[in-house]
Design a protein around this motif. Structure first.
Motif, PDB file in Angstrom:
ATOM      1  N   LYS A  47       7.146   4.057 -82.258  1.00 55.49           N
ATOM      2  CA  LYS A  47       6.883   3.695 -80.868  1.00 55.49           C
ATOM      3  C   LYS A  47       8.214   3.365 -80.213  1.00 55.49           C
ATOM      4  O   LYS A  47       8.932   2.469 -80.654  1.00 55.49           O
ATOM      5  N   HIS A  48       8.541   4.120 -79.172  1.00 51.46           N
ATOM      6  CA  HIS A  48       9.763   3.889 -78.404  1.00 51.46           C
ATOM      7  C   HIS A  48       9.410   3.192 -77.096  1.00 51.46           C
ATOM      8  O   HIS A  48       8.573   3.693 -76.332  1.00 51.46           O
ATOM      9  N   GLU A  49      10.033   2.056 -76.848  1.00 51.47           N
ATOM     10  CA  GLU A  49       9.926   1.396 -75.544  1.00 51.47           C
ATOM     11  C   GLU A  49      11.239   1.687 -74.830  1.00 51.47           C
ATOM     12  O   GLU A  49      12.248   1.024 -75.067  1.00 51.47           O
ATOM     13  N   LEU A  50      11.213   2.712 -73.995  1.00 54.31           N
ATOM     14  CA  LEU A  50      12.449   3.220 -73.412  1.00 54.31           C
ATOM     15  C   LEU A  50      13.055   2.224 -72.438  1.00 54.31           C
ATOM     16  O   LEU A  50      12.341   1.512 -71.738  1.00 54.31           O
ATOM     17  N   GLY A  51      14.358   2.183 -72.388  1.00 55.32           N
ATOM     18  CA  GLY A  51      15.050   1.265 -71.492  1.00 55.32           C
ATOM     19  C   GLY A  51      16.532   1.309 -71.758  1.00 55.32           C
ATOM     20  O   GLY A  51      17.045   2.185 -72.455  1.00 55.32           O
ATOM     21  N   GLY A  52      17.229   0.355 -71.199  1.00 56.22           N
ATOM     22  CA  GLY A  52      18.662   0.312 -71.396  1.00 56.22           C
ATOM     23  C   GLY A  52      19.147  -1.103 -71.681  1.00 56.22           C
ATOM     24  O   GLY A  52      19.494  -1.804 -70.761  1.00 56.22           O
ATOM     25  N   PRO A  53      19.183  -1.568 -72.953  1.00 55.78           N
ATOM     26  CA  PRO A  53      18.753  -0.784 -74.109  1.00 55.78           C
ATOM     27  C   PRO A  53      17.233  -0.864 -74.299  1.00 55.78           C
ATOM     28  O   PRO A  53      16.599  -1.817 -73.864  1.00 55.78           O
ATOM     29  N   GLY A  54      16.686   0.109 -74.968  1.00 55.44           N
ATOM     30  CA  GLY A  54      15.264   0.069 -75.310  1.00 55.44           C
ATOM     31  C   GLY A  54      15.066  -0.487 -76.703  1.00 55.44           C
ATOM     32  O   GLY A  54      16.010  -0.895 -77.386  1.00 55.44           O
ATOM     33  N   HIS A  55      13.815  -0.504 -77.129  1.00 52.00           N
ATOM     34  CA  HIS A  55      13.467  -0.979 -78.468  1.00 52.00           C
ATOM     35  C   HIS A  55      12.521   0.018 -79.121  1.00 52.00           C
ATOM     36  O   HIS A  55      11.817   0.762 -78.437  1.00 52.00           O
ATOM     37  N   MET A  56      12.509   0.010 -80.419  1.00 49.77           N
ATOM     38  CA  MET A  56      11.591   0.886 -81.149  1.00 49.77           C
ATOM     39  C   MET A  56      10.978   0.132 -82.320  1.00 49.77           C
ATOM     40  O   MET A  56      11.569  -0.804 -82.869  1.00 49.77           O
ATOM     41  N   SER A  57       9.771   0.558 -82.673  1.00 49.44           N
ATOM     42  CA  SER A  57       9.077   0.056 -83.861  1.00 49.44           C
ATOM     43  C   SER A  57       8.759   1.254 -84.745  1.00 49.44           C
ATOM     44  O   SER A  57       8.205   2.252 -84.258  1.00 49.44           O
ATOM     45  N   LEU A  58       9.104   1.154 -86.009  1.00 47.24           N
ATOM     46  CA  LEU A  58       8.887   2.244 -86.952  1.00 47.24           C
ATOM     47  C   LEU A  58       8.076   1.757 -88.128  1.00 47.24           C
ATOM     48  O   LEU A  58       8.269   0.635 -88.606  1.00 47.24           O
ATOM     49  N   GLU A  59       7.172   2.611 -88.616  1.00 47.15           N
ATOM     50  CA  GLU A  59       6.561   2.392 -89.923  1.00 47.15           C
ATOM     51  C   GLU A  59       7.178   3.410 -90.865  1.00 47.15           C
ATOM     52  O   GLU A  59       7.246   4.609 -90.550  1.00 47.15           O
ATOM     53  N   LEU A  60       7.625   2.931 -92.028  1.00 44.60           N
ATOM     54  CA  LEU A  60       8.374   3.755 -92.970  1.00 44.60           C
ATOM     55  C   LEU A  60       7.702   3.751 -94.337  1.00 44.60           C
ATOM     56  O   LEU A  60       7.078   2.761 -94.728  1.00 44.60           O
ATOM     57  N   ALA A  61       7.849   4.842 -95.049  1.00 40.70           N
ATOM     58  CA  ALA A  61       7.301   4.935 -96.407  1.00 40.70           C
ATOM     59  C   ALA A  61       8.131   5.924 -97.204  1.00 40.70           C
ATOM     60  O   ALA A  61       8.827   6.781 -96.637  1.00 40.70           O
ATOM     61  N   GLY A  62       8.022   5.823 -98.519  1.00 41.42           N
ATOM     62  CA  GLY A  62       8.716   6.758 -99.398  1.00 41.42           C
ATOM     63  C   GLY A  62       8.056   8.124 -99.394  1.00 41.42           C
ATOM     64  O   GLY A  62       6.898   8.284 -99.016  1.00 41.42           O
TER      65      GLY A  62
END
Length: 333
Positions: free
Chosen positions: A305-320
Motif C-alpha cells: 500500500k502506497h500513500e503517495l506524497g512528498g515524502p509518502g509512506h508505504m506498508s508492505l507484507e513480506l514473505a519468503g
C-alpha cells in the motif's frame, strides 16, 4: 496528504482533464491475492470540476523514487466507483482499477487441450476480453494438462494455469498490467532490489510466526469406488513430532501412483509460517511480487500500500519464496 504544488504526481481523466491541483490524497494498493492494481483518489470538487462517472479512462503518474522523469504508476486505469461528500466543501472519492479488473469480475467457461502453456492460454483470455498484451510476453514453457473450466471468474482460471505451471516444476509468474499491455511477471524478477533498513528508511517492523496454515502431514487419496472409502496412495509426514499433526487431504485424479502421491504430498508440507510487515518511506514503484532486501534478508512482497506524497509512506507484507510458493501456487492455504 499530497502537496499539489510539488509536481510529483498527476491524475489525468479521459486523457484531457489534468487534476493535479485538485488532488488531496492518492493511495495505491496491490496484492498477490488479486490481479488488478487499485487506486483510491480523493479530490476537491470545484465549480468547474469535470463530470466523473464509472467506466471513464483515468491514469496516475508520478516521479519514481530517486528519479526526475514522470512515469505511469497506474495506466491504463478505469474509474470503477465514485462518491461525493460535503463538509464545508465538496469532495470526491474515486476508486480506480487497472483494466485487468475485467478479468477478475467476469465469468466464462473454457476448454483447453493438453500441451498448451499458461502463456498461450493467457493470450486467449486477453484476446476475448480485448486486453492488449505487452510485447515480449514471457513464455512459461511448461506444457499443461487438459483443462475444463466451468463457469468461474477468468482470473481464477489464470491462477489455476499459473499454479499448475509451478506444480509441474515451472517458475512462479503473475499477470501484471503495464502501460505497454498485460505482461507475465516472474515473481522476484525485478532488476532493482530495494534495500529496506531499520536505521535508514523504515519506521516499523512487525514479525509474525504462527502454526496457522502449517501442514505437518499429507494424506493423498486416490479415486474412490462407489460407496467405498478412497484408497490411500501415500501418507507423508513432516514435523509431526515437533509441531503436532496438522493434516491436509489431497485428492487429485492426475495422481495414479504411490511415487507421484509421495512427491505431491511433500510439496505441501509446511512448518511454522513466518511473515513480516513493514512501514516506511515510500518507494512508489515497488509492486506485489517484487523482491526486496530487509536488513539483508531477501523477501518477496505479497501486498503493498502506497500513500503517495512528498515524502509518502508505504506498508508492505513480506514473505519468503517458499511460503509464497505454497500459499499462492500450491494451494496449501
Amino acid at each position: 496528504m499530497i502537496n499539489p504544488g510539488s509536481g510529483k504526481y498527476e491524475v489525468v481523466l479521459d486523457n484531457r482533464y489534468y487534476l493535479r491541483e485538485l488532488v488531496e490524497s492518492i493511495t495505491l494498493e496491490e496484492s498477490l491475492d488479486d490481479i488488478a492494481y487499485h487506486a483510491d483518489i480523493r479530490l476537491v470538487a470545484t465549480a468547474d470540476f469535470p463530470a466523473i462517472t464509472p467506466g471513464q479512462d483515468i491514469r496516475v503518474s508520478g516521479l519514481p523514487f530517486g528519479g526526475n522523469v514522470m512515469q505511469y504508476l497506474l495506466q491504463p486505469g478505469v474509474v470503477w466507483e465514485c462518491y461525493s461528500s460535503f463538509r464545508g466543501q465538496k469532495h470526491l472519492n474515486v476508486g480506480v482499477y487497472d483494466k485487468t479488473i475485467y478479468l477478475s469480475r467476469s465469468e466464462d467457461e473454457y476448454l483447453f487441450p493438453a500441451g498448451q502453456t499458461a502463456t498461450q492460454r493467457l493470450k486467449k483470455y486477453a484476446g476475448d476480453w480485448n486486453i492488449t498484451l505487452a510485447s515480449g510476453l514471457a513464455d512459461t514453457k511448461t506444457p499443461l494438462a487438459k483443462a475444463v473450466y466451468r463457469a468461474q471468474s477468468v482470473y481464477s482460471m489464470i491462477r489455476a494455469d499459473l499454479a499448475d505451471t509451478v506444480k509441474k516444476g515451472g517458475e512462479m509468474y503473475r499477470p501484471r498490467m503495464t502501460p505497454n499491455g498485460l505482461e507475465l511477471y516472474r515473481i522476484g524478477g525485478n532488476s532493482t532490489i530495494w534495500a529496506l533498513e531499520t536505521e535508514q528508511n523504515l519506521e516499523e517492523i512487525n514479525q509474525r510466526r504462527t502454526l496457522e496454515g502449517a501442514i505437518t502431514q499429507v494424506k493423498v487419496l486416490g479415486n474412490a469406488p462407489e460407496d467405498k472409502r478412497s484408497p490411500v496412495l501415500a501418507l507423508v509426514k513432516g514435523e509431526t513430532e515437533k509441531l503436532g499433526t496438522l493434516q491436509k487431504v489431497l485428492i487429485d485424479s492426475k495422481i495414479t501412483s504411490a511415487g507421484q502421491a509421495k512427491t505431491a504430498g511433500q510439496k505441501l508440507l509446511a512448518g511454522i509460517q513466518e511473515t513480516v510487515t513493514v512501514r516506511g518511506l515510500d518507494v512508489n514503484t515497488i509492486r506485489a511480487g517484487d523482491k526486496v532486501s530487509l536488513n539483508g534478508w531477501e523477501l518477496l512482497v505479497t501486498s503493498v500500500k502506497h500513500e503517495l506524497g512528498g515524502p509518502g509512506h508505504m506498508s508492505l507484507e513480506l514473505a519468503g519464496a517458499e511460503l509464497v510458493r505454497r500459499r499462492y501456487f500450491n494451494g496449501s492455504f
